[in-house]
Design a protein around this motif. Structure first.
Motif, PDB file in Angstrom:
ATOM      1  N   VAL A   1      59.400  76.335  45.990  1.00 16.41           N
ATOM      2  CA  VAL A   1      60.001  74.994  45.963  1.00 16.41           C
ATOM      3  C   VAL A   1      59.591  74.254  47.222  1.00 16.41           C
ATOM      4  CG1 VAL A   1      62.169  73.682  46.062  1.00 16.41           C
ATOM      5  CG2 VAL A   1      62.027  75.703  44.597  1.00 16.41           C
ATOM      6  N   SER A   2      59.159  73.006  47.081  1.00 10.57           N
ATOM      7  CA  SER A   2      58.911  72.195  48.273  1.00 10.57           C
ATOM      8  C   SER A   2      58.975  70.715  47.918  1.00 10.57           C
ATOM      9  CB  SER A   2      57.561  72.551  48.904  1.00 10.57           C
ATOM     10  OG  SER A   2      57.580  72.172  50.273  1.00 10.57           O
ATOM     11  N   GLY A   3      59.228  69.902  48.942  1.00 12.63           N
ATOM     12  CA  GLY A   3      59.381  68.471  48.708  1.00 12.63           C
ATOM     13  C   GLY A   3      58.658  67.646  49.752  1.00 12.63           C
ATOM     14  N   ILE A   4      58.521  66.380  49.441  1.00 15.28           N
ATOM     15  CA  ILE A   4      57.911  65.439  50.383  1.00 15.28           C
ATOM     16  C   ILE A   4      58.651  64.112  50.278  1.00 15.28           C
ATOM     17  CG2 ILE A   4      56.129  64.784  48.675  1.00 15.28           C
ATOM     18  CD1 ILE A   4      54.233  64.388  51.135  1.00 15.28           C
ATOM     19  N   GLN A   5      58.862  63.466  51.403  1.00 15.74           N
ATOM     20  CA  GLN A   5      59.533  62.159  51.355  1.00 15.74           C
ATOM     21  C   GLN A   5      58.556  61.111  50.814  1.00 15.74           C
ATOM     22  OE1 GLN A   5      62.376  60.921  54.265  1.00 15.74           O
ATOM     23  NE2 GLN A   5      61.871  62.685  55.527  1.00 15.74           N
TER      24      GLN A   5
ATOM     25  N   LEU B   1      46.811  62.961  56.203  1.00 15.08           N
ATOM     26  CA  LEU B   1      46.057  64.214  56.323  1.00 15.08           C
ATOM     27  C   LEU B   1      46.947  65.398  56.747  1.00 15.08           C
ATOM     28  CD1 LEU B   1      43.071  65.116  56.062  1.00 15.08           C
ATOM     29  CD2 LEU B   1      42.874  64.785  58.542  1.00 15.08           C
ATOM     30  N   GLY B   2      47.972  65.110  57.548  1.00 16.76           N
ATOM     31  CA  GLY B   2      48.902  66.176  57.964  1.00 16.76           C
ATOM     32  C   GLY B   2      49.634  66.748  56.764  1.00 16.76           C
ATOM     33  N   ASN B   3      50.164  65.866  55.902  1.00 11.26           N
ATOM     34  CA  ASN B   3      50.840  66.331  54.680  1.00 11.26           C
ATOM     35  C   ASN B   3      49.877  67.143  53.822  1.00 11.26           C
ATOM     36  OD1 ASN B   3      52.100  63.001  54.349  1.00 11.26           O
ATOM     37  ND2 ASN B   3      53.223  64.708  55.202  1.00 11.26           N
TER      38      ASN B   3
ATOM     39  N   LEU C   1      46.899  68.715  54.506  1.00 15.25           N
ATOM     40  CA  LEU C   1      46.427  70.020  54.991  1.00 15.25           C
ATOM     41  C   LEU C   1      47.604  70.963  55.267  1.00 15.25           C
ATOM     42  CD1 LEU C   1      43.572  68.903  57.426  1.00 15.25           C
ATOM     43  CD2 LEU C   1      43.383  69.601  55.042  1.00 15.25           C
ATOM     44  N   GLY C   2      48.711  70.404  55.772  1.00 16.64           N
ATOM     45  CA  GLY C   2      49.859  71.250  56.129  1.00 16.64           C
ATOM     46  C   GLY C   2      50.631  71.726  54.914  1.00 16.64           C
ATOM     47  N   ALA C   3      50.627  70.948  53.832  1.00 13.27           N
ATOM     48  CA  ALA C   3      51.476  71.322  52.707  1.00 13.27           C
ATOM     49  C   ALA C   3      50.779  71.178  51.344  1.00 13.27           C
ATOM     50  CB  ALA C   3      52.765  70.487  52.724  1.00 13.27           C
TER      51      ALA C   3
ATOM     52  N   LEU D   1      59.810  64.713  44.876  1.00 16.51           N
ATOM     53  CA  LEU D   1      59.829  63.554  45.759  1.00 16.51           C
ATOM     54  C   LEU D   1      61.226  63.472  46.343  1.00 16.51           C
ATOM     55  CD1 LEU D   1      57.058  62.543  45.245  1.00 16.51           C
ATOM     56  CD2 LEU D   1      58.017  62.671  42.979  1.00 16.51           C
ATOM     57  N   ALA D   2      61.323  63.661  47.654  1.00 19.62           N
ATOM     58  CA  ALA D   2      62.639  63.746  48.303  1.00 19.62           C
ATOM     59  C   ALA D   2      63.158  62.338  48.605  1.00 19.62           C
ATOM     60  CB  ALA D   2      62.537  64.598  49.570  1.00 19.62           C
ATOM     61  N   ASP D   3      63.522  61.625  47.521  1.00 17.45           N
ATOM     62  CA  ASP D   3      63.943  60.231  47.725  1.00 17.45           C
ATOM     63  C   ASP D   3      65.343  60.121  48.322  1.00 17.45           C
ATOM     64  OD1 ASP D   3      65.040  61.150  45.354  1.00 17.45           O
ATOM     65  OD2 ASP D   3      64.477  59.419  44.151  1.00 17.45           O
TER      66      ASP D   3
ATOM     67  N   HIS E   1      59.834  81.257  48.228  1.00 17.52           N
ATOM     68  CA  HIS E   1      58.866  80.783  49.227  1.00 17.52           C
ATOM     69  C   HIS E   1      58.880  79.258  49.301  1.00 17.52           C
ATOM     70  CE1 HIS E   1      57.528  84.843  48.425  1.00 17.52           C
ATOM     71  NE2 HIS E   1      56.910  84.806  49.590  1.00 17.52           N
ATOM     72  N   VAL E   2      58.844  78.754  50.521  1.00 17.69           N
ATOM     73  CA  VAL E   2      58.874  77.303  50.737  1.00 17.69           C
ATOM     74  C   VAL E   2      57.662  76.911  51.585  1.00 17.69           C
ATOM     75  CG1 VAL E   2      60.263  75.371  51.569  1.00 17.69           C
ATOM     76  CG2 VAL E   2      61.398  77.406  50.674  1.00 17.69           C
ATOM     77  N   PRO E   3      56.588  76.457  50.929  1.00 17.04           N
ATOM     78  CA  PRO E   3      55.395  76.087  51.697  1.00 17.04           C
ATOM     79  C   PRO E   3      55.585  74.750  52.402  1.00 17.04           C
ATOM     80  CG  PRO E   3      55.014  75.781  49.332  1.00 17.04           C
ATOM     81  CD  PRO E   3      56.391  76.327  49.467  1.00 17.04           C
TER      82      PRO E   3
ATOM     83  N   ASP F   1      56.470  71.839  61.275  1.00 21.23           N
ATOM     84  CA  ASP F   1      57.623  71.016  61.674  1.00 21.23           C
ATOM     85  C   ASP F   1      58.858  71.248  60.806  1.00 21.23           C
ATOM     86  OD1 ASP F   1      56.172  69.805  59.541  1.00 21.23           O
ATOM     87  OD2 ASP F   1      57.160  67.898  59.914  1.00 21.23           O
ATOM     88  N   GLN F   2      58.678  71.854  59.633  1.00 20.47           N
ATOM     89  CA  GLN F   2      59.822  72.081  58.742  1.00 20.47           C
ATOM     90  C   GLN F   2      60.343  73.522  58.797  1.00 20.47           C
ATOM     91  OE1 GLN F   2      61.483  69.766  56.924  1.00 20.47           O
ATOM     92  NE2 GLN F   2      60.152  68.244  57.883  1.00 20.47           N
ATOM     93  N   LYS F   3      59.698  74.353  59.610  1.00 20.96           N
ATOM     94  CA  LYS F   3      60.050  75.782  59.633  1.00 20.96           C
ATOM     95  C   LYS F   3      61.531  75.989  60.007  1.00 20.96           C
ATOM     96  CE  LYS F   3      58.435  80.081  61.612  1.00 20.96           C
ATOM     97  NZ  LYS F   3      58.222  80.606  62.949  1.00 20.96           N
TER      98      LYS F   3
ATOM     99  N   ALA G   1      46.027  73.862  60.533  1.00 19.34           N
ATOM    100  CA  ALA G   1      46.509  73.039  59.432  1.00 19.34           C
ATOM    101  C   ALA G   1      48.027  72.980  59.437  1.00 19.34           C
ATOM    102  CB  ALA G   1      46.032  73.594  58.101  1.00 19.34           C
ATOM    103  N   ALA G   2      48.656  74.024  59.987  1.00 20.97           N
ATOM    104  CA  ALA G   2      50.117  74.073  60.033  1.00 20.97           C
ATOM    105  C   ALA G   2      50.676  72.930  60.857  1.00 20.97           C
ATOM    106  CB  ALA G   2      50.566  75.410  60.616  1.00 20.97           C
ATOM    107  N   ARG G   3      49.863  72.416  61.747  1.00 13.75           N
ATOM    108  CA  ARG G   3      50.320  71.345  62.623  1.00 13.75           C
ATOM    109  C   ARG G   3      49.126  70.450  62.949  1.00 13.75           C
ATOM    110  NH1 ARG G   3      54.865  70.261  65.322  1.00 13.75           N
ATOM    111  NH2 ARG G   3      54.598  69.349  67.366  1.00 13.75           N
ATOM    112  N   VAL G   4      48.914  69.475  62.102  1.00 16.02           N
ATOM    113  CA  VAL G   4      47.826  68.527  62.330  1.00 16.02           C
ATOM    114  C   VAL G   4      48.349  67.486  63.316  1.00 16.02           C
ATOM    115  CG1 VAL G   4      46.324  66.808  61.252  1.00 16.02           C
ATOM    116  CG2 VAL G   4      46.903  68.905  60.019  1.00 16.02           C
ATOM    117  N   MET G   5      47.597  67.244  64.378  1.00 12.68           N
ATOM    118  CA  MET G   5      48.095  66.371  65.429  1.00 12.68           C
ATOM    119  C   MET G   5      47.543  64.951  65.283  1.00 12.68           C
ATOM    120  SD  MET G   5      49.821  68.768  66.576  1.00 12.68           S
ATOM    121  CE  MET G   5      50.636  68.332  68.094  1.00 12.68           C
TER     122      MET G   5
END
Ligand code: TYM
Length: 335
Positions: free
Chosen positions: A8-12, A19-21, A23-25, A42-44, A144-146, A150-152, A186-190
């Motif tokens: 399960v995973s979400g994105i706002q 690119l961070g979203n 590669l990171g997720a 979609l985490a509305d 598992h939550v990919p 920053d969300q760990k 990729a876990a943390r794209v700056m």
């Protein structure tokens, strides 16, 4: 415990996909579709914790749904849905507010970052946001939550909430999930402007991030102008220590091509950014151009997007309903 892996995973749905979203997720979500039953949303409701423009929110949800499908999320194989379509998320979040401890939530670094110096003026929702996130995850008994790095901490909080609830009410209801963080950088794209802060949709500088919707020229320009240092690339990854901008660009390159930092340096050691940056822009264009093309196709058919989301929401609602009913019963509110 479910014997099968459930993701399960979400994105706002704000600010467009960057690119961070990706590669990171998101690209890891895409790969996980082959291995597990996946729910992506979609985490509305989470978007309501900061200032909202009601006219934009609905459009943003569709735009993000189109971006996810264009990136490879397959609504036939995965359950893709809109969080607010399922009241069980809000209901379970309220039940879990009784379990989560104030001190746990107060330690969340994202709350500290987002509220900044304006804690008193921040919404209550911004503070309790991770409890809603826990409900999102626990409702479906995710194993598992990919997520990006920053969300760990939020997933670890979810584990603590699950364990305390099960213990307090003497049930075996919630599954403590594992955060599933990608390897390498990729876990943390700056940010492209500052290698010490993460690439984020809230950064005021457009030059700090690359969007899925950027043209090839914009991508090349952002990479050309990305902050760097004057030294050539080292042969050894340790040589990137203390050079956050160089480390970030090498990490992005490897995350796009699937190579390790060692492999990337193996090819570019001794070369300066004058040579490396065009090569990086080229692999990024190679990744993003086809996704952008597909995004345009999906955007043209909002009715089809709405249909896909409604279908996903119906499937998710069915999966979550028994968990919510058990949670009510566990706390003594019959269902
Ligand atoms: P959000 O919308 O900020 O980001 C979506 C995903 O992208 C990852 N990410 C990054 N990864 C690497 N480098 C970056 N610079 C970067 N920026 C963003 C995030 O880690 C995330 O995986 N609270 C979540 C949404 C959420 C959620 C959930 C996630 C709500 N409920 C339940 C998982 C499970 C958020 O705001 O992500």
């Amino acid at each position: 415990m479910p014997d099968k892996m459930r993701v399960v995973s979400g994105i706002q749905p704000t600010g467009g996909l960057h690119l961070g979203n990706l590669l990171g997720a998101i690209l890891r979500w895409v790969r996980m579709q082959d291995e597990a039953q996946c729910l992506f949303f979609l985490a509305d409701l989470h978007a309501l914790t900061v200032d909202v423009d009601p006219k934009e929110l609905a459009a943003n949800v569709r735009e993000m749904a189109a971006a996810l499908i264009a990136s490879g999320i397959d609504p036939a194989r995965s359950i893709l849905f809109q969080q607010s379509a399922i009241p069980a998320h809000s209901e379970l979040a309220w039940i879990l507010q009784g379990t989560a401890r104030w001190g746990w939530v107060n330690r969340m670094t994202q709350w500290k970052d987002k509220a900044g110096k304006n804690r008193e003026g921040s919404s209550v929702g911004l503070f309790t946001y991770p409890v809603l996130q826990a409900a999102d995850i626990l409702l479906y008994k995710a194993t598992h939550v990919p997520v990006g790095e920053d969300q760990k901490q939020h997933v670890e909080l979810t584990r603590d909430i699950a364990i305390k609830f099960n213990t307090d009410f003497d049930v075996d209801l919630f599954v403590p999930p594992e955060p599933f963080i990608g390897g390498g950088t990729a876990a943390r794209v700056m940010s492209l402007r500052d290698g010490r802060s993460k690439m984020s949709k809230t950064d005021p500088s457009e030059m700090s991030r690359i969007h899925l919707t950027d043209s090839n020229d914009e991508i090349a320009q952002k990479i050309r102008k990305a902050k760097t240092d004057p030294d050539p690339l080292p042969a050894d990854p340790a040589g990137l220590d203390g050079r956050p901008e160089a480390k970030n660009l090498v990490g992005i390159y490897g995350a796009v091509t699937g190579e390790s930092v060692e492999q990337v340096l193996g090819r570019f050691a001794g070369q300066g950014f004058g040579a490396f940056k065009p090569a990086l822009a080229e692999v990024l264009v190679g990744l993003l151009q086809p996704l952008r093309g597909r995004l345009d196709e999906f955007r043209r058919d909002p009715a089809e997007l709405d249909r896909l989301l409604a279908d996903g929401s119906a499937r998710a609602a069915e999966l979550g309903a028994p968990t919510l009913a058990e949670a009510y019963r566990a706390v003594g509110l019959p269902r």
